[in-house]
Motif scaffolding. Structure first.
Motif, PDB file in Angstrom:
ATOM      1  N   MET A 124       0.803  -1.199  -0.040  1.00  0.00           N
ATOM      2  CA  MET A 124       0.052   0.017   0.148  1.00  0.00           C
ATOM      3  C   MET A 124       0.879   1.332   0.007  1.00  0.00           C
ATOM      4  SD  MET A 124      -3.499  -0.775   2.136  1.00  0.00           S
ATOM      5  CE  MET A 124      -2.809  -1.977   3.538  1.00  0.00           C
ATOM      6  N   ASP A 125       2.163   1.184   0.626  1.00  0.00           N
ATOM      7  CA  ASP A 125       2.904   2.312   0.553  1.00  0.00           C
ATOM      8  C   ASP A 125       4.411   2.029   0.979  1.00  0.00           C
ATOM      9  OD1 ASP A 125       4.383   4.601   1.050  1.00  0.00           O
ATOM     10  OD2 ASP A 125       2.929   5.811   2.033  1.00  0.00           O
ATOM     11  N   PRO A 126       4.994   1.598  -0.134  1.00  0.00           N
ATOM     12  CA  PRO A 126       6.409   0.984  -0.143  1.00  0.00           C
ATOM     13  C   PRO A 126       7.384   2.205   0.829  1.00  0.00           C
ATOM     14  CG  PRO A 126       6.015   1.765  -2.194  1.00  0.00           C
ATOM     15  CD  PRO A 126       4.642   1.732  -1.381  1.00  0.00           C
ATOM     16  N   LEU A 127       7.310   3.330   0.796  1.00  0.00           N
ATOM     17  CA  LEU A 127       7.999   4.293   1.244  1.00  0.00           C
ATOM     18  C   LEU A 127       7.759   4.399   2.718  1.00  0.00           C
ATOM     19  CD1 LEU A 127       8.327   6.920  -1.541  1.00  0.00           C
ATOM     20  CD2 LEU A 127       9.819   4.994  -1.133  1.00  0.00           C
ATOM     21  N   ASP A 128       6.527   4.410   3.116  1.00  0.00           N
ATOM     22  CA  ASP A 128       6.202   4.749   4.572  1.00  0.00           C
ATOM     23  C   ASP A 128       5.021   3.689   5.001  1.00  0.00           C
ATOM     24  OD1 ASP A 128       5.882   6.142   7.011  1.00  0.00           O
ATOM     25  OD2 ASP A 128       4.638   7.694   6.057  1.00  0.00           O
ATOM     26  N   PRO A 129       5.504   2.262   4.977  1.00  0.00           N
ATOM     27  CA  PRO A 129       4.333   1.516   5.497  1.00  0.00           C
ATOM     28  C   PRO A 129       3.735   1.552   6.893  1.00  0.00           C
ATOM     29  CG  PRO A 129       6.610   0.482   5.443  1.00  0.00           C
ATOM     30  CD  PRO A 129       6.563   1.824   4.808  1.00  0.00           C
ATOM     31  N   VAL A 130       4.559   1.919   8.026  1.00  0.00           N
ATOM     32  CA  VAL A 130       4.226   2.069   9.159  1.00  0.00           C
ATOM     33  C   VAL A 130       3.061   3.264   9.494  1.00  0.00           C
ATOM     34  CG1 VAL A 130       6.128   0.336  10.046  1.00  0.00           C
ATOM     35  CG2 VAL A 130       6.037   3.243  10.176  1.00  0.00           C
ATOM     36  N   LYS A 131       3.102   4.149   8.481  1.00  0.00           N
ATOM     37  CA  LYS A 131       1.875   5.170   8.872  1.00  0.00           C
ATOM     38  C   LYS A 131       0.680   4.419   9.069  1.00  0.00           C
ATOM     39  CE  LYS A 131       0.344   6.005   4.154  1.00  0.00           C
ATOM     40  NZ  LYS A 131       0.021   6.787   2.908  1.00  0.00           N
ATOM     41  N   TYR A 132       0.418   3.017   8.550  1.00  0.00           N
ATOM     42  CA  TYR A 132      -0.805   2.525   8.786  1.00  0.00           C
ATOM     43  C   TYR A 132      -0.886   1.992  10.213  1.00  0.00           C
ATOM     44  CZ  TYR A 132      -1.414   2.632   3.608  1.00  0.00           C
ATOM     45  OH  TYR A 132      -1.494   3.453   2.376  1.00  0.00           O
ATOM     46  N   ASP A 133      -0.065   2.007  10.993  1.00  0.00           N
ATOM     47  CA  ASP A 133      -0.206   1.768  12.496  1.00  0.00           C
ATOM     48  C   ASP A 133      -1.133   2.662  12.935  1.00  0.00           C
ATOM     49  OD1 ASP A 133       0.400   0.561  14.855  1.00  0.00           O
ATOM     50  OD2 ASP A 133       1.636   2.175  15.503  1.00  0.00           O
ATOM     51  N   PHE A 134      -1.123   3.725  12.600  1.00  0.00           N
ATOM     52  CA  PHE A 134      -2.038   4.840  13.210  1.00  0.00           C
ATOM     53  C   PHE A 134      -3.675   4.357  12.644  1.00  0.00           C
ATOM     54  CE2 PHE A 134       1.482   7.641  12.910  1.00  0.00           C
ATOM     55  CZ  PHE A 134       1.748   8.074  14.141  1.00  0.00           C
ATOM     56  N   ALA A 135      -3.703   3.973  11.551  1.00  0.00           N
ATOM     57  CA  ALA A 135      -5.021   3.425  11.067  1.00  0.00           C
ATOM     58  C   ALA A 135      -5.444   2.082  12.006  1.00  0.00           C
ATOM     59  CB  ALA A 135      -5.084   3.232   9.614  1.00  0.00           C
ATOM     60  N   LEU A 136      -4.724   1.056  12.182  1.00  0.00           N
ATOM     61  CA  LEU A 136      -4.969   0.041  12.456  1.00  0.00           C
ATOM     62  C   LEU A 136      -5.128   0.203  14.189  1.00  0.00           C
ATOM     63  CD1 LEU A 136      -2.459  -2.480  10.706  1.00  0.00           C
ATOM     64  CD2 LEU A 136      -4.834  -2.034  10.275  1.00  0.00           C
ATOM     65  N   PHE A 137      -4.153   0.985  14.907  1.00  0.00           N
ATOM     66  CA  PHE A 137      -4.387   1.108  16.290  1.00  0.00           C
ATOM     67  C   PHE A 137      -5.639   1.985  16.449  1.00  0.00           C
ATOM     68  CE2 PHE A 137      -3.315   3.606  20.305  1.00  0.00           C
ATOM     69  CZ  PHE A 137      -3.017   2.332  20.944  1.00  0.00           C
ATOM     70  N   GLY A 138      -5.613   2.968  15.682  1.00  0.00           N
ATOM     71  CA  GLY A 138      -7.020   3.720  16.200  1.00  0.00           C
ATOM     72  C   GLY A 138      -8.170   3.210  15.841  1.00  0.00           C
ATOM     73  N   LEU A 139      -8.287   2.105  14.745  1.00  0.00           N
ATOM     74  CA  LEU A 139      -9.421   1.563  14.427  1.00  0.00           C
ATOM     75  C   LEU A 139      -9.662   0.531  15.808  1.00  0.00           C
ATOM     76  CD1 LEU A 139      -9.240   0.805  10.759  1.00  0.00           C
ATOM     77  CD2 LEU A 139     -11.176   1.806  11.964  1.00  0.00           C
ATOM     78  N   GLY A 140      -8.793  -0.060  16.009  1.00  0.00           N
ATOM     79  CA  GLY A 140      -8.959  -0.908  17.377  1.00  0.00           C
ATOM     80  C   GLY A 140      -9.309  -0.352  18.745  1.00  0.00           C
ATOM     81  N   VAL A 141      -8.491   0.917  19.004  1.00  0.00           N
ATOM     82  CA  VAL A 141      -8.482   1.270  20.634  1.00  0.00           C
ATOM     83  C   VAL A 141      -9.552   2.504  20.455  1.00  0.00           C
ATOM     84  CG1 VAL A 141      -7.145   2.872  22.226  1.00  0.00           C
ATOM     85  CG2 VAL A 141      -6.009   0.956  21.019  1.00  0.00           C
ATOM     86  N   PHE A 142      -9.889   3.188  19.725  1.00  0.00           N
ATOM     87  CA  PHE A 142     -10.542   4.430  19.808  1.00  0.00           C
ATOM     88  C   PHE A 142     -12.048   4.187  19.028  1.00  0.00           C
ATOM     89  CE2 PHE A 142      -6.571   6.447  19.177  1.00  0.00           C
ATOM     90  CZ  PHE A 142      -6.448   6.803  20.623  1.00  0.00           C
ATOM     91  N   GLU A 143     -12.145   2.966  18.163  1.00  0.00           N
ATOM     92  CA  GLU A 143     -13.463   2.814  17.482  1.00  0.00           C
ATOM     93  C   GLU A 143     -13.771   1.438  17.754  1.00  0.00           C
ATOM     94  OE1 GLU A 143     -13.793   3.960  13.395  1.00  0.00           O
ATOM     95  OE2 GLU A 143     -12.047   5.271  13.590  1.00  0.00           O
ATOM     96  N   GLY A 144     -13.074   0.668  18.330  1.00  0.00           N
ATOM     97  CA  GLY A 144     -13.542  -0.701  18.784  1.00  0.00           C
ATOM     98  C   GLY A 144     -13.946  -1.553  17.384  1.00  0.00           C
ATOM     99  N   PHE A 145     -13.207  -1.489  16.264  1.00  0.00           N
ATOM    100  CA  PHE A 145     -13.540  -2.151  14.844  1.00  0.00           C
ATOM    101  C   PHE A 145     -13.593  -3.629  15.170  1.00  0.00           C
ATOM    102  CE2 PHE A 145     -12.245  -3.594  11.113  1.00  0.00           C
ATOM    103  CZ  PHE A 145     -13.212  -2.872  10.155  1.00  0.00           C
TER     104      PHE A 145
END
Length: 254
Positions: A233-254
């Motif tokens: 999805m983003d070869p130059l900055d792959p771990v930016k998606y940590d914010f998405a995965l963590f946010g979905l899990g912790v803040f949204e209970g996805f």
């Protein structure tokens, strides 16, 4: 969701969570207290090392660590006395105690005195698409000094099949060039493309629901699978998606 829709969804979540508001509820706030490179590195390393369990308690105990070092982490590491280390005996965070804390201070002093600092140690063994060997070699160097055997469990070894969540999070803080002001990006000798996602129960569960992770255990093999998906999805900055995965899990209970 197809691959395009998934990427668009996660990109939106990165924008939602990768901003200054994230800092106030996250231990990344601890290295943000400092301006000197070595203070940032050490404060970040220590707070990341105890980053498991209740987030408010992690932040509270991270602040206590800094206070016990007189709010001058680098100076404390380099010039502490035996009496200074004795003051650390009162510290405890879950299974990390004052003896472990003292062992960490000795390990850090060795790294700055004999190995040119934390960045140099991690940069030395980096590979094009991975820092997992770097983490493993770092652990060997870190424990060259006298320490209790029990203290070794507080640094994970990815070559021993650990996801090494806390160190991968720390490396994200230090390496990722974040224009949003969350990650500090003070290490220029390591590419953000080589970073791995800090895989924990939250990011792992979300990744499985989104079908970008199939392995059930949160271990090194799962991390390799997740990294591969994020790099597509983003070869130059792959771990930016940590914010998405963590946010979905912790803040949204996805």
């Amino acid at each position: 969701m197809n691959q395009k829709e998934l990427k668009e969804f996660l990109d939106e979540k990165v924008i939602q969570y990768n901003n200054q508001d994230f800092i106030e509820s996250d231990p990344v706030q601890i290295p943000h207290l400092f301006t000197q490179k070595e203070d940032i590195e050490i404060a970040g390393f220590l707070s990341a090392s105890i980053a498991w369990g209740n987030r408010k308690m992690i932040i509270k105990n991270s602040h206590r660590m800094i206070e016990l070092m007189g709010n001058t982490p680098y100076d404390f590491v380099m010039s502490h006395s035996d009496e200074d280390l004795a003051r650390l005996e009162t510290f405890v965070h879950r299974t990390f105690n004052g003896n472990d804390f003292a062992g960490f201070i000795k390990g850090l002093q060795n790294i700055y005195k004999n190995h040119n600092g934390l960045e140099a140690v991690f940069a030395k063994n980096q590979e094009n698409d991975s820092l997992q060997k770097s983490i493993s070699e770092f652990k060997k160097i870190f424990f060259e000094t006298d320490h209790l055997p029990r203290t070794q469990k507080h640094i994970s070894d990815p070559l021993n099949n650990s996801a090494a969540k806390r160190i991968n999070m720390y490396l994200r803080w230090m390496v990722r060039q974040d224009t949003k002001g969350v990650d500090l990006g003070i290490w220029k000798s390591i590419s953000p493309a080589a970073l791995s996602c800090p895989l924990d129960v939250h990011s792992g569960n979300v990744a499985r629901k989104l079908e970008i992770l199939s392995r059930k255990q949160n271990d090194a093999k799962a991390l390799a699978e997740l990294d591969l998906a994020l790099r597509k999805m983003d070869p130059l900055d792959p771990v930016k998606y940590d914010f998405a995965l963590f946010g979905l899990g912790v803040f949204e209970g996805f």
